[in-house]
Design a protein around this motif. Sequence first.
Motif, PDB file in Angstrom:
ATOM      1  N   SER A  22       0.833  -1.212   0.000  1.00 21.11           N
ATOM      2  CA  SER A  22       0.000   0.000   0.000  1.00 21.11           C
ATOM      3  C   SER A  22       0.862   1.254   0.000  1.00 21.11           C
ATOM      4  N   LEU A  23       1.881   1.278   0.864  1.00 21.26           N
ATOM      5  CA  LEU A  23       2.770   2.439   0.916  1.00 21.26           C
ATOM      6  C   LEU A  23       3.497   2.630  -0.406  1.00 21.26           C
ATOM      7  N   TYR A 168     -15.424  13.347   4.791  1.00 23.05           N
ATOM      8  CA  TYR A 168     -14.181  13.775   4.145  1.00 23.05           C
ATOM      9  C   TYR A 168     -13.064  12.913   4.711  1.00 23.05           C
ATOM     10  N   ASN A 169     -12.691  11.874   3.985  1.00 21.97           N
ATOM     11  CA  ASN A 169     -11.829  10.834   4.537  1.00 21.97           C
ATOM     12  C   ASN A 169     -10.355  11.032   4.215  1.00 21.97           C
ATOM     13  N   ARG A 170      -9.867  12.252   4.396  1.00 23.07           N
ATOM     14  CA  ARG A 170      -8.436  12.481   4.295  1.00 23.07           C
ATOM     15  C   ARG A 170      -7.799  12.271   5.666  1.00 23.07           C
ATOM     16  N   PRO A 171      -6.531  11.850   5.715  1.00 25.96           N
ATOM     17  CA  PRO A 171      -5.893  11.589   7.015  1.00 25.96           C
ATOM     18  C   PRO A 171      -5.993  12.745   8.001  1.00 25.96           C
ATOM     19  N   GLN A 172      -5.795  13.981   7.507  1.00 22.87           N
ATOM     20  CA  GLN A 172      -5.873  15.139   8.404  1.00 22.87           C
ATOM     21  C   GLN A 172      -7.245  15.238   9.069  1.00 22.87           C
ATOM     22  N   LEU A 174      -9.547  12.727   9.342  1.00 20.40           N
ATOM     23  CA  LEU A 174      -9.818  11.544  10.167  1.00 20.40           C
ATOM     24  C   LEU A 174      -9.178  11.678  11.542  1.00 20.40           C
ATOM     25  N   LEU A 175      -7.964  12.211  11.584  1.00 21.38           N
ATOM     26  CA  LEU A 175      -7.275  12.382  12.861  1.00 21.38           C
ATOM     27  C   LEU A 175      -7.883  13.500  13.699  1.00 21.38           C
ATOM     28  N   TYR A 176      -8.380  14.539  13.038  1.00 22.44           N
ATOM     29  CA  TYR A 176      -8.869  15.719  13.760  1.00 22.44           C
ATOM     30  C   TYR A 176     -10.295  15.555  14.269  1.00 22.44           C
ATOM     31  N   GLY A 179     -13.302  12.711  10.309  1.00 22.07           N
ATOM     32  CA  GLY A 179     -13.459  12.774   8.855  1.00 22.07           C
ATOM     33  C   GLY A 179     -14.704  13.466   8.351  1.00 22.07           C
ATOM     34  N   ASP A 192      -3.166  22.877   5.628  1.00 18.75           N
ATOM     35  CA  ASP A 192      -2.380  21.697   5.988  1.00 18.75           C
ATOM     36  C   ASP A 192      -2.139  20.800   4.788  1.00 18.75           C
TER      37      ASP A 192
END
Length: 205
Positions: A22-23, A168-172, A174-176, A179, A192
């Motif tokens: 995946s990475l 909104y499923n971006r990492p920023q 999801l963490l905040y 999502g 960001d």
Amino acid sequence: MGTWMKIVKRLLLLFLLLLLISLGYFGFKIRQNVQQVMTYEDEVEQAVKENNIPEYKNLVLAIIYTESKGRTEDLMQSSESAYGERHMIGTTKESIDNGVAFLAQSIDQANEAGCDIWTAVQAYNFGLDYIQFVKERGGKNSIHLAEKYSKEVLSPLLGNTEQKTYRYNRPQALLYNGGFLYSNGGNMFYADLVRMNEQFIKWLK
């Protein structure tokens, strides 16, 4: 117990293998996107010089990455700032010229207000009124301030008086907050995202 441990080890190895694949895939896609964006480097370099912000060339390329990944005519999604509505720009040069001019205006106003560069970048998404909002609250952009503006100012102004949200499923995101964004409220994570994409540009161009 020995059989169970073997199963656990195999599952862990499988998980690590999938993670590495995946990475690798995401790294490959990011590099592809950066290479696509860099095809517009010369046009961006000319536009930033004409607007007296040559030091922000990589920032403009990062905005292109964020807005379109270099794959639409309106590279910087600058139609609304230039014409007040979407889908009015028909060439990549027009998009860059208008987008860079608007960013330069935002940077000038942020500097005059004593705000940081990321306030100017967030204002590229929210509109220039955001600069005064940040000035009155310390002069430094943050996701907390961007959320407050999105929720309490921009989305109600554009008709979302009930604070409706969408996924909104971006990492920023999801963490905040798990999502989500506020409907009609712009993207509170915009600065960001651009900051992250500017790093991709610097590393991979």
